[in-house]
Design a protein around this motif. Structure first.
Motif, PDB file in Angstrom:
ATOM      1  N   TYR A 186      27.368   3.258 -13.716  1.00  0.00           N
ATOM      2  CA  TYR A 186      28.024   2.090 -13.143  1.00  0.00           C
ATOM      3  C   TYR A 186      29.434   2.500 -12.731  1.00  0.00           C
ATOM      4  CZ  TYR A 186      29.946  -2.512 -12.350  1.00  0.00           C
ATOM      5  OH  TYR A 186      30.541  -3.598 -11.756  1.00  0.00           O
ATOM      6  N   THR A 196      32.501   4.058 -14.531  1.00  0.00           N
ATOM      7  CA  THR A 196      33.126   3.054 -15.385  1.00  0.00           C
ATOM      8  C   THR A 196      32.432   3.077 -16.743  1.00  0.00           C
ATOM      9  OG1 THR A 196      33.619   1.675 -13.466  1.00  0.00           O
ATOM     10  CG2 THR A 196      33.675   0.597 -15.622  1.00  0.00           C
ATOM     11  N   CYS A 199      24.942   5.307 -18.798  1.00  0.00           N
ATOM     12  CA  CYS A 199      23.962   5.135 -19.875  1.00  0.00           C
ATOM     13  C   CYS A 199      22.713   5.941 -19.558  1.00  0.00           C
ATOM     14  CB  CYS A 199      23.608   3.659 -20.018  1.00  0.00           C
ATOM     15  SG  CYS A 199      22.367   3.300 -21.284  1.00  0.00           S
ATOM     16  N   TYR A 219      25.673   7.229 -24.195  1.00  0.00           N
ATOM     17  CA  TYR A 219      26.664   6.665 -23.281  1.00  0.00           C
ATOM     18  C   TYR A 219      27.791   7.639 -22.971  1.00  0.00           C
ATOM     19  CZ  TYR A 219      24.812   1.934 -23.872  1.00  0.00           C
ATOM     20  OH  TYR A 219      24.004   0.832 -23.864  1.00  0.00           O
ATOM     21  N   ALA A 265      38.375  -0.927 -16.035  1.00  0.00           N
ATOM     22  CA  ALA A 265      37.581  -2.041 -16.565  1.00  0.00           C
ATOM     23  C   ALA A 265      38.103  -2.414 -17.946  1.00  0.00           C
ATOM     24  CB  ALA A 265      36.102  -1.666 -16.642  1.00  0.00           C
ATOM     25  N   PHE A 269      34.284  -6.122 -20.545  1.00  0.00           N
ATOM     26  CA  PHE A 269      33.388  -5.871 -19.414  1.00  0.00           C
ATOM     27  C   PHE A 269      32.506  -4.662 -19.685  1.00  0.00           C
ATOM     28  CE2 PHE A 269      32.423  -3.946 -15.253  1.00  0.00           C
ATOM     29  CZ  PHE A 269      31.732  -5.002 -14.675  1.00  0.00           C
ATOM     30  N   ARG A 270      33.098  -3.601 -20.239  1.00  0.00           N
ATOM     31  CA  ARG A 270      32.320  -2.403 -20.543  1.00  0.00           C
ATOM     32  C   ARG A 270      31.229  -2.703 -21.578  1.00  0.00           C
ATOM     33  NH1 ARG A 270      37.240   1.014 -19.643  1.00  0.00           N
ATOM     34  NH2 ARG A 270      36.690   2.465 -17.977  1.00  0.00           N
ATOM     35  N   HIS A 272      29.751  -5.584 -22.040  1.00  0.00           N
ATOM     36  CA  HIS A 272      28.716  -6.356 -21.337  1.00  0.00           C
ATOM     37  C   HIS A 272      27.823  -5.436 -20.506  1.00  0.00           C
ATOM     38  CE1 HIS A 272      26.797  -9.384 -18.814  1.00  0.00           C
ATOM     39  NE2 HIS A 272      27.256  -8.747 -17.755  1.00  0.00           N
ATOM     40  N   ILE A 273      28.446  -4.546 -19.742  1.00  0.00           N
ATOM     41  CA  ILE A 273      27.680  -3.629 -18.891  1.00  0.00           C
ATOM     42  C   ILE A 273      26.837  -2.680 -19.733  1.00  0.00           C
ATOM     43  CG2 ILE A 273      27.894  -1.703 -17.268  1.00  0.00           C
ATOM     44  CD1 ILE A 273      28.240  -4.429 -15.992  1.00  0.00           C
ATOM     45  N   VAL A 276      23.636  -4.396 -20.611  1.00  0.00           N
ATOM     46  CA  VAL A 276      22.796  -4.528 -19.413  1.00  0.00           C
ATOM     47  C   VAL A 276      22.160  -3.189 -19.043  1.00  0.00           C
ATOM     48  CG1 VAL A 276      22.800  -5.043 -16.942  1.00  0.00           C
ATOM     49  CG2 VAL A 276      24.096  -6.494 -18.511  1.00  0.00           C
ATOM     50  N   LEU A 277      22.953  -2.120 -19.094  1.00  0.00           N
ATOM     51  CA  LEU A 277      22.431  -0.800 -18.714  1.00  0.00           C
ATOM     52  C   LEU A 277      21.389  -0.296 -19.700  1.00  0.00           C
ATOM     53  CD1 LEU A 277      25.527   1.178 -17.358  1.00  0.00           C
ATOM     54  CD2 LEU A 277      23.984  -0.386 -16.174  1.00  0.00           C
ATOM     55  N   ARG A 280      18.180  -2.119 -18.841  1.00  0.00           N
ATOM     56  CA  ARG A 280      17.605  -1.595 -17.591  1.00  0.00           C
ATOM     57  C   ARG A 280      17.058  -0.181 -17.792  1.00  0.00           C
ATOM     58  NH1 ARG A 280      22.106  -3.386 -13.004  1.00  0.00           N
ATOM     59  NH2 ARG A 280      21.826  -5.656 -13.228  1.00  0.00           N
TER      60      ARG A 280
END
Length: 295
Positions: A186, A196, A199, A219, A265, A269-270, A272-273, A276-277, A280
């Motif tokens: 990301y 940013t 993963c 990560y 960032a 935010f990191r 949260h991402i 999500v990553l 996914r």
């Protein structure tokens, strides 16, 4: 333009070690895509350099007798992406390094340089962590192999002793056989940008494709060095291939990661991402493994 005190050209690995012993303050230079920029910016100005660029013995990908994949430290990103053994066994590594910089950087930049920088944002690092890579180091006392988790000491510092250089990265057969992986970077831009957060997820499914037999989640930029999300991995192992299990494992990464606020960032935010990553990445690794996610 480049303030360099002296440049020594190594003719072999033993010669490189000899030069590093004779010139203890010298900096190793391979492709130069990082070192030359740092010299130009004044961070390493006036340094002696030991060039290992001509050591073809440190280039290429091969299989060792025990089935382990050996990646020479001077192997360029472009070579890794196209290599048949990488494509067959750990395609995700080729995909990860294909996100480094632009074509010119990928043609000259090396896997050894990328890891020896010790930076958490290196696109190869999280994937190598997820594959339980072993780092081969050669120095005055011979050759030693250490897990990549202990190679990284802190931001910008790796486990290289005086006179040593990294000569290869090893992926054991037990680490890649039966696994499929996916890497997600990301960044604010699609190209030529530092992650940013990155993963990398590996999954090994049971024979009937119904259970996550093993999971590895790693990560970059989630802490000062690349890291594994061990709590999330344990949460996923042995669980059925379901939406609930995937979401629970992804949420558990928050127990492991330690991102910080920066101009790129915020910490929130990191985090949260990162969740999500992970979700996914798990989904795609399961799909690549031939699994079907159930409700």
């Amino acid at each position: 333009m480049y303030d360099i005190k002296a440049l020594y050209e190594a003719e072999s690995v033993p010669h490189a070690v000899q030069l590093l012993v004779e010139h203890p303050e010298a900096q190793i230079i391979a492709g130069g895509s990082d070192v030359l920029v740092q010299i130009r910016d004044g961070k390493r100005a006036g340094r002696e350099l030991v060039s290992i660029y001509m050591l073809d013995e440190l280039r290429g990908v091969s299989l060792e007798e025990d089935g382990a994949l050996r990646i020479g430290s001077l192997t360029s990103f472009s070579h890794i992406t196209r290599d048949p053994l990488i494509q067959q066994h750990i395609k995700v590594l080729g995909e990860a390094v294909d996100m480094v910089g632009g074509p010119q950087i990928r043609n000259i930049g090396t896997i050894g340089g990328n890891t020896c920088n010790g930076v958490t944002s290196a696109d190869s690092a999280s994937t190598l962590f997820a594959w339980d890579a072993i780092v081969e180091i050669t120095g005055p006392e011979g050759v030693r192999r250490i897990p990549i988790q202990t190679f990284y000491i802190k931001a910008g510092q790796v486990n290289l002793r005086p006179g040593e250089l990294q000569t290869a990265i090893i992926i054991p057969k037990s680490s890649y056989e039966g696994y499929k992986g996916h890497y997600i970077k990301y960044a604010m831009r699609n190209a030529m940008d530092i992650a940013t957060i990155g993963c990398s997820v590996n999954v090994k499914l049971s024979a009937d494709k119904q259970t996550m037999e093993d999971v590895r989640i790693a990560y970059g930029v989630a802490g000062p060095i690349p890291m594994r999300a061990v709590h999330a991995e344990e949460k996923a192992k042995g669980q059925p291939v379901t939406e609930a299990a995937i979401k629970a494992a992804a949420q558990a990464v928050l127990e492991d990661i330690h991102p910080r606020d920066s101009w790129r960032a915020s910490k929130d935010f990191r985090e949260h991402i990162a969740v999500v990553l992970a979700e996914r990445g798990l989904r795609e690794a399961i799909r690549l493994s031939g699994g079907e996610i159930h409700a």
